[in-house]
Structure formats: structure tokens, C-alpha cells
Design an enzyme around this catalytic site. Sequence first.
Site, PDB file in Angstrom:
ATOM      1  N   TYR A   1     -14.339   6.656 -12.806  1.00  0.00           N
ATOM      2  CA  TYR A   1     -14.219   5.386 -12.081  1.00  0.00           C
ATOM      3  C   TYR A   1     -14.785   4.234 -12.908  1.00  0.00           C
ATOM      4  O   TYR A   1     -14.160   3.161 -13.019  1.00  0.00           O
ATOM      5  CB  TYR A   1     -14.974   5.499 -10.756  1.00  0.00           C
ATOM      6  CG  TYR A   1     -14.863   4.304  -9.847  1.00  0.00           C
ATOM      7  CD1 TYR A   1     -13.697   4.052  -9.139  1.00  0.00           C
ATOM      8  CD2 TYR A   1     -15.941   3.427  -9.697  1.00  0.00           C
ATOM      9  CE1 TYR A   1     -13.607   2.957  -8.296  1.00  0.00           C
ATOM     10  CE2 TYR A   1     -15.856   2.326  -8.858  1.00  0.00           C
ATOM     11  CZ  TYR A   1     -14.688   2.104  -8.154  1.00  0.00           C
ATOM     12  OH  TYR A   1     -14.600   1.013  -7.327  1.00  0.00           O
TER      13      TYR A   1
ATOM     14  N   ASP B   1       0.858  -1.192   0.000  1.00  0.00           N
ATOM     15  CA  ASP B   1       0.000   0.000   0.000  1.00  0.00           C
ATOM     16  C   ASP B   1       0.888   1.234   0.000  1.00  0.00           C
ATOM     17  O   ASP B   1       2.113   1.136   0.107  1.00  0.00           O
ATOM     18  CB  ASP B   1      -0.947   0.006   1.213  1.00  0.00           C
ATOM     19  CG  ASP B   1      -2.274   0.689   0.890  1.00  0.00           C
ATOM     20  OD1 ASP B   1      -2.256   1.742   0.233  1.00  0.00           O
ATOM     21  OD2 ASP B   1      -3.315   0.150   1.296  1.00  0.00           O
TER      22      ASP B   1
END
Length: 466
Positions: free
Chosen positions: A372, A257
Site C-alpha cells: 500500500y 465504482d
Amino acid sequence: MSDRYLTLINSPFGRTVATRVGLPRPGVLRRYQLGDPVLEGPLRLGRVGADGIKGLPELLTGVGLGLVEGDSEVVSQDRDASCGVGSVSTRETGRQRWSGLVFDASAASRPGELAELRDFFAGALRRLAPAGRVVVIGRQPQGQDPVLDATRNALDGIIRSLAKELRAGATANLVLLTGDADAAALEGPLRFLLSGRSAYVDGQVLVVGALADESGVADWNQPLAGRVAVVTGAARGIGAAIAAALARDGARVIAADLPAAGEALSKVANQVGGTALQLDIAAPQAAGRLIQHAETRYGGLDLVIHNAGITRDKLLANMSVKHWDSVLAVNLEAQLLLNRALLDSGLLRAGHRLVSLASTSGIAGNRGQTNYAASKAGVIGMVRSWSSEVAAQGGTINAVAPGFIDTDMTHAMPFATREVARRLNSLQQAGLPVDVAEAVGFLCWPASSGVNGQVLRVCGQNLVGA
């Protein structure tokens, strides 16, 4: 995130109120816990004609299911393999409920034969236990015989409608075998769709080909034993749930991450006994750093889970260049670059699995999410396009498309909006991050090598859009 309505409506008081005033009453879903059986009770098997899938009854009993034909439970088998059913030792089961119903419609060749499916389900559905499972098995249409293809495609309409009719947390799904697939290819899909792992998978169609990897699974409590996985976006939410599920199933996990999520990332990595990799997947050096970490620490890589993603919602008329570019860069272009680098690196071992997180927004669209939805639809296109090349290298590539999942992001929505969104699916509730994680885990199993280039929706059969 707790669903207070779900809890209230399943209390004695809530059930009474719901019955009197006609409120929707979502059922409590059956979710997998380590060591759970595939089903908690007997399964009834039906079929069209006498030429079903050879070995299917043996497969079902082999995975520990109490198989029922008619009203009798199979306690031992001495079957004639030529017809797949043969003689069996049975005992009467009376009027007990069935935990699962499986109907083999693979031999159906004309619409009139679908009446056998109706006859099977007409009575059986009334005895389906809460959170029961329905699976219909057919053959994929081939585009050569209109009557045959019409019959096979009719199963799609049946299962999508039946899933909307079921209640109390029960689900219905369809498995379509390609021409070269046999009963062995069904073990992974049936173990998943019949078990608590598929709690939020409903009304879906899964195309399954012949097994590319027949190594099997030695211990179904750890189907990923010996595998090394990387999960991007692993510091929280769905990514953390995926890391936990893969580790529970035996995989060693690289939790990746952003550096800004370092503390949360380390916590997840420690919880799953893996390693933390601070990585901006959109950075130019991302692929090189991931490959170096996996090679140095583990000597190879088996499972790649592209979970990292961002949203920057705006109506297209108000969309800035920054918001457009950042979403496409993180959600789509980074995956394209990472996959290309990994496929060319020689780091991926035989039987590798690439799984990308798509979204139902990429299938049905969503207001304010053109960027998106573009990125997630692009992921679906990427998976389908790359499936042949990945298969040639001995792996698979698939996508999981979540619907409305209870996360920190959805919890921040206004209460009324969130409550409406939760109920707009056949199961009348939101999914949990673990539901997505279980679907990802299933696609990583060795027994799922017949599933390639597919998009598995984890949305409770969302009723909006496609």
C-alpha cells in the site's frame, strides 16, 4: 463514526475531569457549512518590515474579513498601494479574540528579522479564538543565497512547531510563494486555510505559484459551478464525501465504482444529482468507458478525482503475489493508465484538475503495508512528475494524503488501537471523510491554479513518521 471521548471531554463534566487528572482535551473542530463566512471574527495581520506582499490587506478585506492591525479593526480603506498598508479608518477592538492570525514574512531576508514574527505572535496567540487559524506567508527558498534561504526555510520549523503548541482545534499552516507569485495567487489558499474547510489540515507547507487561470470565482458558495467531475470509488466513505462536496460546490458529478457496489453507487449518484458509472478502474477497457461516458453525457471533463483504492495488508515476508499485484494495480497503475488516456484524449477542458488520493503511509510508511505504501508513494511521484505536462495543457495535478480518517475501515479496528491512532496528531482526534473532500475541492477551484505538483496532507499533523 462518533468520537465518544471527544464528546465527553468537551462536556462540562468532562472538562472538569480532564483538568484535574491531566487528560488530553481535543478541541471541537470548526467545519464548513454552506454559506459560512471564511472567518467568524476579526483577523489580525502582521508582517516583517515595510515591504510586504502588495495588495495583501486589500485581498483579505475583499474576501469579507474584518482585518485588524494592532488592536484596531479596519472598517474602510484608503491605502497607499506602494507599501500595501497605508492609512486606514479604524475602530478600537478592545480585547476581543481573533479568529485568525496572518503574518506576512515574505520580506524576511536574514534570521534576525524573524524576531518580528516572534513579537507578533507572542501576545496575539493568547487571544486566538477556539478553532482559530494561523497562516504564515513566506517565499520559497531559491538555492542561491544561503542567508536568505536559511531565513526562508526557518519558517518551516516555526510553523510545524507552532501547530503542535496550539490547542482547542486551532491550526497553523505555511504558504510559500514562488518567485513569480503575487497576492492574487493567495486568494484560494487563504480562503481554504482560514475557513472551516481546512479543519483537519495542520502544520502543513503549501507551495503556491502564479495563477495560471485568472478567470476568478463569481460565487464562492459554488466555486465549481459549470464543472464536470468524475470521482472513482464514490460508492461510500471518502469517495461519497468527495462527490457530495463537489456537487455542493456546483460541479456535476460522475460517480464511478465497481459493479459490485452498484446499489450504493446509484444512491450516491442520486443524492448528488449526478450519473453512476459502474467501472473497474483496473480493467483494460476502463479508460475507454470513462471517456465515452463523459463525452456522451457531458461533452467534456474538468475534474478527475482518483479516490478508488484497496488495502491487502501483510508483512512483506508473508506478502503473496496476489496481494502485492492487486494493490499496485488498483492504487497506482490504473491511475497512470487513466491519466495518460485522458491527457491524450482531448476530453479535458482548459483549467482541468487531476487530484489523486495518496496517504501518509506513502510518506512515513506503515508496518504491514509495504504494498500500500509503495502504491501511495508512487502516486506522489506520479503527481510531481506529471505536473509540468499537465500545466502545459492548462491544468494542475495534485495529491491529497489523508492521515487517520474515521471510516468504516478504521471503525473495524480494535477499540484500543483505534483510540490510540486517533490521538497521535496535533489535533488529538481523527479526521472525517468530509475533511479530505474539502481539501480535494480546494485543489479543484479555479483560484487554486497556482497549486501544482503538491501533496497536501490532511492528517491533523500526524506525529508519527515523517
